[in-house]
Motif scaffolding. Sequence first.
Motif, PDB file in Angstrom:
ATOM      1  N   THR A  41      56.934  30.517  38.632  1.00 38.02           N
ATOM      2  CA  THR A  41      57.537  31.940  38.575  1.00 38.02           C
ATOM      3  C   THR A  41      56.034  33.082  39.147  1.00 38.02           C
ATOM      4  OG1 THR A  41      58.714  30.785  36.763  1.00 38.02           O
ATOM      5  CG2 THR A  41      58.839  33.843  37.835  1.00 38.02           C
ATOM      6  N   PHE A  42      55.471  32.582  38.851  1.00 35.96           N
ATOM      7  CA  PHE A  42      54.319  33.938  39.108  1.00 35.96           C
ATOM      8  C   PHE A  42      53.447  33.064  39.286  1.00 35.96           C
ATOM      9  CE2 PHE A  42      56.706  35.525  35.394  1.00 35.96           C
ATOM     10  CZ  PHE A  42      56.405  36.797  35.258  1.00 35.96           C
ATOM     11  N   HIS A  43      52.804  32.502  41.067  1.00 39.65           N
ATOM     12  CA  HIS A  43      52.233  31.750  41.518  1.00 39.65           C
ATOM     13  C   HIS A  43      51.272  32.514  42.488  1.00 39.65           C
ATOM     14  CE1 HIS A  43      54.273  31.900  45.363  1.00 39.65           C
ATOM     15  NE2 HIS A  43      55.969  31.293  44.386  1.00 39.65           N
ATOM     16  N   ASP A  44      52.645  34.010  42.420  1.00 35.76           N
ATOM     17  CA  ASP A  44      51.495  34.788  43.153  1.00 35.76           C
ATOM     18  C   ASP A  44      50.815  35.819  42.725  1.00 35.76           C
ATOM     19  OD1 ASP A  44      53.714  36.077  41.389  1.00 35.76           O
ATOM     20  OD2 ASP A  44      53.376  37.918  42.738  1.00 35.76           O
ATOM     21  N   ILE A  45      50.269  35.504  41.726  1.00 38.02           N
ATOM     22  CA  ILE A  45      49.726  37.035  40.863  1.00 38.02           C
ATOM     23  C   ILE A  45      48.424  35.820  40.492  1.00 38.02           C
ATOM     24  CG2 ILE A  45      49.079  37.129  38.815  1.00 38.02           C
ATOM     25  CD1 ILE A  45      52.438  39.072  37.797  1.00 38.02           C
ATOM     26  N   GLU A  46      48.439  34.208  39.751  1.00 32.22           N
ATOM     27  CA  GLU A  46      47.498  33.322  39.820  1.00 32.22           C
ATOM     28  C   GLU A  46      47.214  32.483  40.785  1.00 32.22           C
ATOM     29  OE1 GLU A  46      49.231  29.587  37.282  1.00 32.22           O
ATOM     30  OE2 GLU A  46      49.633  30.875  36.096  1.00 32.22           O
ATOM     31  N   GLU A  47      47.134  33.332  42.077  1.00 32.64           N
ATOM     32  CA  GLU A  47      46.901  32.776  43.395  1.00 32.64           C
ATOM     33  C   GLU A  47      45.672  33.751  43.687  1.00 32.64           C
ATOM     34  OE1 GLU A  47      49.867  32.400  46.234  1.00 32.64           O
ATOM     35  OE2 GLU A  47      49.954  30.704  45.948  1.00 32.64           O
ATOM     36  N   LEU A  48      46.294  35.243  43.407  1.00 28.62           N
ATOM     37  CA  LEU A  48      45.491  36.387  43.520  1.00 28.62           C
ATOM     38  C   LEU A  48      44.863  35.932  42.121  1.00 28.62           C
ATOM     39  CD1 LEU A  48      47.571  39.299  43.754  1.00 28.62           C
ATOM     40  CD2 LEU A  48      46.060  38.681  45.407  1.00 28.62           C
ATOM     41  N   GLU A  60      42.527  33.490  41.152  1.00 31.23           N
ATOM     42  CA  GLU A  60      42.093  32.956  42.264  1.00 31.23           C
ATOM     43  C   GLU A  60      40.555  33.289  42.579  1.00 31.23           C
ATOM     44  OE1 GLU A  60      40.733  29.425  41.757  1.00 31.23           O
ATOM     45  OE2 GLU A  60      42.735  29.466  40.641  1.00 31.23           O
ATOM     46  N   LEU A  61      41.188  34.639  43.372  1.00 31.70           N
ATOM     47  CA  LEU A  61      40.275  35.086  44.138  1.00 31.70           C
ATOM     48  C   LEU A  61      39.133  36.302  43.647  1.00 31.70           C
ATOM     49  CD1 LEU A  61      42.263  36.408  46.819  1.00 31.70           C
ATOM     50  CD2 LEU A  61      41.035  33.890  46.833  1.00 31.70           C
ATOM     51  N   CYS A  62      39.243  36.657  42.397  1.00 31.16           N
ATOM     52  CA  CYS A  62      38.814  37.131  41.798  1.00 31.16           C
ATOM     53  C   CYS A  62      37.543  36.630  41.680  1.00 31.16           C
ATOM     54  CB  CYS A  62      39.329  37.629  40.367  1.00 31.16           C
ATOM     55  SG  CYS A  62      41.101  38.324  40.341  1.00 31.16           S
ATOM     56  N   ARG A  63      36.030  38.128  41.295  1.00 32.07           N
ATOM     57  CA  ARG A  63      34.904  37.876  40.987  1.00 32.07           C
ATOM     58  C   ARG A  63      34.310  36.582  40.017  1.00 32.07           C
ATOM     59  NH1 ARG A  63      30.133  42.023  41.100  1.00 32.07           N
ATOM     60  NH2 ARG A  63      28.434  40.475  40.773  1.00 32.07           N
ATOM     61  N   TYR A  64      35.315  36.514  39.006  1.00 36.13           N
ATOM     62  CA  TYR A  64      34.933  36.433  38.019  1.00 36.13           C
ATOM     63  C   TYR A  64      36.204  35.146  37.336  1.00 36.13           C
ATOM     64  CZ  TYR A  64      31.358  39.834  37.190  1.00 36.13           C
ATOM     65  OH  TYR A  64      30.382  40.302  37.766  1.00 36.13           O
ATOM     66  N   ARG A  65      35.577  33.780  36.453  1.00 38.04           N
ATOM     67  CA  ARG A  65      36.650  33.138  36.243  1.00 38.04           C
ATOM     68  C   ARG A  65      37.669  33.459  35.774  1.00 38.04           C
ATOM     69  NH1 ARG A  65      37.620  28.150  37.732  1.00 38.04           N
ATOM     70  NH2 ARG A  65      36.332  27.937  39.987  1.00 38.04           N
ATOM     71  N   ASP A  66      36.983  33.632  34.151  1.00 42.42           N
ATOM     72  CA  ASP A  66      37.537  34.225  33.128  1.00 42.42           C
ATOM     73  C   ASP A  66      38.135  36.530  33.356  1.00 42.42           C
ATOM     74  OD1 ASP A  66      35.470  35.504  32.758  1.00 42.42           O
ATOM     75  OD2 ASP A  66      35.176  34.998  31.239  1.00 42.42           O
ATOM     76  N   CYS A  67      38.257  36.398  34.285  1.00 41.80           N
ATOM     77  CA  CYS A  67      38.624  38.208  34.454  1.00 41.80           C
ATOM     78  C   CYS A  67      40.405  37.917  33.903  1.00 41.80           C
ATOM     79  CB  CYS A  67      39.076  38.215  36.367  1.00 41.80           C
ATOM     80  SG  CYS A  67      39.594  39.475  35.902  1.00 41.80           S
ATOM     81  N   THR A  68      39.872  38.734  33.625  1.00 40.81           N
ATOM     82  CA  THR A  68      41.407  39.132  32.827  1.00 40.81           C
ATOM     83  C   THR A  68      41.881  40.939  33.261  1.00 40.81           C
ATOM     84  OG1 THR A  68      40.437  41.614  31.131  1.00 40.81           O
ATOM     85  CG2 THR A  68      39.966  39.530  30.307  1.00 40.81           C
ATOM     86  N   GLU A  86      37.435  44.374  35.368  1.00 41.28           N
ATOM     87  CA  GLU A  86      35.629  43.673  35.692  1.00 41.28           C
ATOM     88  C   GLU A  86      36.160  44.599  37.513  1.00 41.28           C
ATOM     89  OE1 GLU A  86      38.128  41.688  32.798  1.00 41.28           O
ATOM     90  OE2 GLU A  86      38.592  42.243  34.042  1.00 41.28           O
ATOM     91  N   PRO A  87      34.609  44.790  37.748  1.00 42.77           N
ATOM     92  CA  PRO A  87      34.878  44.530  39.090  1.00 42.77           C
ATOM     93  C   PRO A  87      35.737  43.659  40.618  1.00 42.77           C
ATOM     94  CG  PRO A  87      32.739  43.870  38.701  1.00 42.77           C
ATOM     95  CD  PRO A  87      33.554  44.020  37.433  1.00 42.77           C
ATOM     96  N   LYS A  88      35.794  43.833  41.297  1.00 39.72           N
ATOM     97  CA  LYS A  88      36.039  42.724  42.224  1.00 39.72           C
ATOM     98  C   LYS A  88      37.369  41.974  42.009  1.00 39.72           C
ATOM     99  CE  LYS A  88      32.245  42.756  45.359  1.00 39.72           C
ATOM    100  NZ  LYS A  88      30.251  41.598  46.123  1.00 39.72           N
ATOM    101  N   CYS A  89      38.643  42.739  40.798  1.00 42.04           N
ATOM    102  CA  CYS A  89      39.494  42.237  40.638  1.00 42.04           C
ATOM    103  C   CYS A  89      40.195  42.558  41.543  1.00 42.04           C
ATOM    104  CB  CYS A  89      39.696  42.753  39.651  1.00 42.04           C
ATOM    105  SG  CYS A  89      41.578  42.084  38.508  1.00 42.04           S
ATOM    106  N   ALA A  90      40.639  41.147  42.422  1.00 44.07           N
ATOM    107  CA  ALA A  90      41.779  40.786  43.166  1.00 44.07           C
ATOM    108  C   ALA A  90      43.284  41.045  42.481  1.00 44.07           C
ATOM    109  CB  ALA A  90      41.450  39.406  43.814  1.00 44.07           C
ATOM    110  N   VAL A  91      43.792  40.942  41.465  1.00 48.31           N
ATOM    111  CA  VAL A  91      44.448  41.807  41.531  1.00 48.31           C
ATOM    112  C   VAL A  91      44.644  42.588  41.111  1.00 48.31           C
ATOM    113  CG1 VAL A  91      46.437  41.279  38.743  1.00 48.31           C
ATOM    114  CG2 VAL A  91      45.107  38.939  39.666  1.00 48.31           C
TER     115      VAL A  91
END
Length: 348
Positions: A270-277, A279-287, A291-296
Motif C-alpha cells: 500500500t505504501f511502496h512509494d514511501i518505502e522506496e523513498l 531506501e534512498l535515505c542517508r541512514y538505514r534506520d532513518c525515522t 535526520e540529514p539527507k532524508c529522501a522522505v
Amino acid sequence: MNTLEKLGWNEKLNEQTKLQEEQFIGRVIVQQRGQYKILSEAGEFAAKITGKFFHQIVRQEEYPAVGDWVVYTKGEQDSEASIHQVLPRKSKFSRKTVGGITEEQIVATNIDTIFIVTSLNDDLNLRRIERYILLAWESGANPVIILNKLDLCTDIEEKKRLVEEVAIGVPIIEISALKNQRIENLSTYVKDGQTVALVGSSGVGKSTLINQLIGRDVQDVGGIREDDSRGRHTTTHRELFVIPSGGIIIDTPGMREIQLTDSEDGLSSTFHDIEELAELCRYRDCTHENEPKCAVKNAIDEGTLSADRLQSYRKLQREIHYIARKENQRLQLLEKEKWKKITKSNRK
C-alpha cells in the motif's frame, strides 16, 4: 441450475479434493450466528457444522465463512445439510474483531477481486481507502477502487487525483450505480469463474450496485443522512450471489471500524512509494524526522509526497506492530489450551 464451475470451482480445486461416499461440494453463500446456507449443483441447503468438526476448531477463523468451499452430506430433510470440512482458502479478506481481542474476523474468502466502493460526496475519506487497500493486498485478492455516485459529483477529476495519490497502482473506475452509468467497465472483473467482494462504508451504494449487476432487486437500498453525507446500514450480513450473466459477487455490511490484522506485506504494497523513498535515505534506520539527507522529508518539501500520507503510514505501522504482539500472546495461550486438552484426553 448452477454448476460448480459457475460457482467458481476449477480444475485445480478438483485435483486437490478427495470425497468420501455420500459427500458433496458446496459453497457458503450466507453465514449468520452458526447457521449457514450453502449452494451446490443439487441446490440450496440450510447447513450446520458437524459435532466432530466443531470440536476440531481451535480459532474463530477456522469456522466456515461466506465464499468458502465446503464438504457436506445431505440431512434427513431434503433442504438440510451437514458441513464436515472447509477446503483450503486461496484468499481471505479479514479484519481484527472490534474491541480489545485480537481475533481475526473473516469477511469473505476465495475472492479474486475486491471492489473498494466509495462515494463521490462529502464522505470521501482517503485514510479509510488506505486501510481498505492494505487489507485487500493482505487478503491475496486484487483491489479495485470504485468511485460511485458519479452523477452527483461536479469535480470528478480532482477527487480522482486525490484517490490516485493513495491508491498507487490500483485500478480506479468511476460509475453511477443508481443511474446505471459505466457499469459495463466492471466486466473485466465480473465474469465467469471470478469472485468479487464489495467492501465499503454504509451508504456508498454497494447494494444498488449488486442489484444492477444481477438485474433485479435482491438487496434493500437505504438513503443518505443529509447532516453528514453518510449512509444507513441496509445490508446486515454477508451474502454471495451468482450473477446470471456470469461471475459471483459477495455483498458485505458497511464497516464503521476497519481494524487491521498483522499486515506487514499489505503495508509495503500500500505504501511502496514511501518505502522506496526510505531506501534512498542517508541512514538505514532513518525515522524521517530530523535526520540529514532524508529522501522522505525531501519529497514532502518538494510536494511529491503529502505529510498526511507519511503520518498515516506511521500510524498504521504502529497499529500493526501492536496487533502482532497481541496475536503472539493469543497464540501462546491457544497452544497451552490445546496441550491441556490433549493431556486430559490421554489421562482418561
